[in-house]
Design an enzyme around this catalytic site. Sequence first.
Site, mmCIF file in Angstrom:
data_model
loop_
_atom_site.group_PDB
_atom_site.id
_atom_site.type_symbol
_atom_site.label_atom_id
_atom_site.label_comp_id
_atom_site.label_asym_id
_atom_site.label_seq_id
_atom_site.Cartn_x
_atom_site.Cartn_y
_atom_site.Cartn_z
ATOM 1 N N CYS A 109 0.865 -1.177 0.000
ATOM 2 C CA CYS A 109 0.000 0.000 0.000
ATOM 3 C C CYS A 109 0.901 1.225 0.000
ATOM 4 C CB CYS A 109 -1.003 -0.003 1.150
ATOM 5 S SG CYS A 109 -0.325 0.140 2.797
ATOM 6 N N CYS A 136 -2.191 1.487 -4.256
ATOM 7 C CA CYS A 136 -0.973 2.175 -4.712
ATOM 8 C C CYS A 136 -1.003 2.475 -6.194
ATOM 9 C CB CYS A 136 0.285 1.418 -4.313
ATOM 10 S SG CYS A 136 0.470 -0.202 -5.030
ATOM 11 N N CYS A 169 2.993 1.027 -8.251
ATOM 12 C CA CYS A 169 3.480 -0.324 -7.969
ATOM 13 C C CYS A 169 4.138 -0.898 -9.221
ATOM 14 C CB CYS A 169 2.330 -1.233 -7.556
ATOM 15 S SG CYS A 169 1.644 -0.842 -5.955
#
Length: 143
Positions: free
Chosen positions: A14, A88, A92
């Site tokens: 996250c 995210c 990511c």
Amino acid sequence: MTSTAHRPSVLFVCVHNAGRSQMAQGFLASLAGDRIEVRSAGTEPAERVNPAAIEAMAEVGIDITAQSPTVLTPDAARTSDVVVTMGCGDSCPYFPGVDYRDWVLDDPAGLGVAAVRPIRDRIRTLVEDLVRELSSDPAAPNP
């Protein structure tokens, strides 16, 4: 001939690695023990784990006080069998061959423990499903 079973690796990601991913890591470590390698990281790690997340997890008997936010590295994602993202987005990294899942969960940042409990409970359900999936016999046919 001796065969060694593959121990799956899960990475929870996250943004701040201070709430959702820390709770998920705590649940997976508690439920799977050493059968599944578990890590968590954040794209922009906070300085400490969210106190409301720590309190909510303590209520269900899981201590995450020793955990600390960690920066997400490409290697951590690349070497994981499953990467579970939680808000995210495009920050990511993506690597072919890695199983990515996106869990849509409210961000507990700035919330009190009463508001974090439903998030914690949803994470527990998702982690329980993941443990069942990763613990199943790979030779068993899929329904």
